[in-house]
Design an enzyme around this catalytic site. Structure first.
Site, PDB file in Angstrom:
ATOM      1  N   ALA A  66     131.461  53.667 -18.325  1.00  0.00           N
ATOM      2  CA  ALA A  66     130.822  52.671 -18.746  1.00  0.00           C
ATOM      3  C   ALA A  66     130.320  52.991 -20.345  1.00  0.00           C
ATOM      4  O   ALA A  66     129.804  54.199 -20.470  1.00  0.00           O
ATOM      5  CB  ALA A  66     129.794  52.272 -17.880  1.00  0.00           C
ATOM      6  N   GLY A 117     133.068  55.484 -14.213  1.00  0.00           N
ATOM      7  CA  GLY A 117     134.106  54.314 -14.363  1.00  0.00           C
ATOM      8  C   GLY A 117     135.642  54.854 -14.749  1.00  0.00           C
ATOM      9  O   GLY A 117     136.646  54.114 -14.228  1.00  0.00           O
ATOM     10  N   GLU A 120     136.953  55.708 -11.510  1.00  0.00           N
ATOM     11  CA  GLU A 120     137.153  54.271 -10.656  1.00  0.00           C
ATOM     12  C   GLU A 120     138.494  53.772 -11.018  1.00  0.00           C
ATOM     13  O   GLU A 120     139.025  53.251 -10.267  1.00  0.00           O
ATOM     14  CB  GLU A 120     136.060  53.187 -10.902  1.00  0.00           C
ATOM     15  CG  GLU A 120     134.760  53.957 -10.236  1.00  0.00           C
ATOM     16  CD  GLU A 120     133.557  52.987 -10.313  1.00  0.00           C
ATOM     17  OE1 GLU A 120     132.959  52.496  -9.441  1.00  0.00           O
ATOM     18  OE2 GLU A 120     133.067  53.201 -11.549  1.00  0.00           O
ATOM     19  N   GLU A 141     127.664  58.664 -11.100  1.00  0.00           N
ATOM     20  CA  GLU A 141     126.848  57.575 -11.158  1.00  0.00           C
ATOM     21  C   GLU A 141     125.242  57.975 -10.450  1.00  0.00           C
ATOM     22  O   GLU A 141     124.071  57.743 -11.148  1.00  0.00           O
ATOM     23  CB  GLU A 141     127.146  56.016 -10.677  1.00  0.00           C
ATOM     24  CG  GLU A 141     128.185  55.707 -11.540  1.00  0.00           C
ATOM     25  CD  GLU A 141     129.501  56.074 -11.230  1.00  0.00           C
ATOM     26  OE1 GLU A 141     130.552  55.307 -11.775  1.00  0.00           O
ATOM     27  OE2 GLU A 141     129.917  56.961 -10.310  1.00  0.00           O
TER      28      GLU A 141
END
Length: 267
Positions: A66, A117, A120, A141
């Site tokens: 992110a 991310g 992910e 995170e």
């Protein structure tokens, strides 16, 4: 279609090579999210696309995760609005899940760091091929006082099992390519110099097969794992809840100061 942050190259045998190019760090910005959503729309309906490869133009980073500075800058719009935060999480979940359910094989060619991310997105692909010595992969995170919010808690648990996923997520572990291979997070390890060649060979071998049958098998495999939608909803809501704990303020501040975050209460 035109894109701002990605390039598409159509290789032999129906392999579509997608290069993510969002300087300086390939962060999951608004522009990149828009392009990824448009890309999956285009390729999901393209009968000539037999295998999709996601790669990076950045020599050190696959996808950075992110856009944290953007998150902080735009944080005021979500003040007191948990549904707004969970909606942002849900958007990323849905986008990545469309790669996971795309009716052709999808490969992540990981040339550098794939953290948060970026991990992910890689886990939403069917295969992950990673270059040794260029970077690390993991869900980091919690070190920022957050949790994975783009499907990470669900996909890592499904890939590695609850015990290993809990360990990696709670400790924000960053694995090198060999470590990731040993736990099953990546499928193949290469040298940095051979990553593109070996990924293309792997993609072409898949493309020579019955990719329509693979797509149907993928649908059945996903169904065997139970309802991911329910898990995604829980994750998005939990991600929003982290902003009520005060921990993201500590974690993000430490991140930008290049310090280790201390979440212990002040005496």
């Amino acid at each position: 279609m035109s894109y701002e942050t990605i390039r598409i190259e159509r290789k032999d045998k129906g392999v579509v090579w997608v290069t993510i190019d969002n300087p300086p760090a390939n962060a999951l910005s608004e522009n990149l999210m828009n392009d990824l959503e448009q890309l999956v729309d285009e390729l999901s309906s393209d009968r000539n696309a037999r295998v999709v490869v996601l790669a990076s133009a950045n020599e050190k980073i696959f996808v950075a995760g992110a856009d944290l500075k953007g998150m902080i800058a735009g944080g005021s719009q979500f003040a007191g609005n948990e549904s707004g935060i969970s909606e942002q999480s849900g958007r990323m979940q849905k986008c990545f899940d469309r790669f996971a359910t795309m009716p052709v094989p999808v490969i992540a060619a990981i040339n550098g760091h794939a953290l948060g991310g970026g991990c992910e997105l890689a886990m939403a692909c069917d295969f992950r091929i990673m270059a040794q010595g260029r970077g690390k992969i993991g869900l980091t995170e919690v070190s920022l006082g957050l949790i994975p919010g783009a499907g990470g808690t669900q996909r890592m648990t499904r890939l590695l099992g609850r015990a290993k996923a809990t360990e990696l997520i709670f400790f924000s572990k960053r694995l090198d390519a060999q470590e990731a291979f040993e736990v099953g997070l990546v499928n193949k390890v290469t040298t940095p110099e051979s990553l593109e060649e070996e990924t293309l060979d792997f993609a072409e071998e898949l493309a020579e097969g019955a990719v329509r049958a693979m797509g149907l098998a993928k649908e059945a495999i996903n169904a065997a794992e139970g309802s991911i939608e329910e898990g995604m909803n829980v994750e998005a809501n939990a991600f929003a809840q982290t902003f009520k704990t005060g921990e993201p303020g500590v974690g993000l501040a430490a991140f930008f100061q290049r310090k280790k975050a201390n979440f212990l209460p002040k005496k």
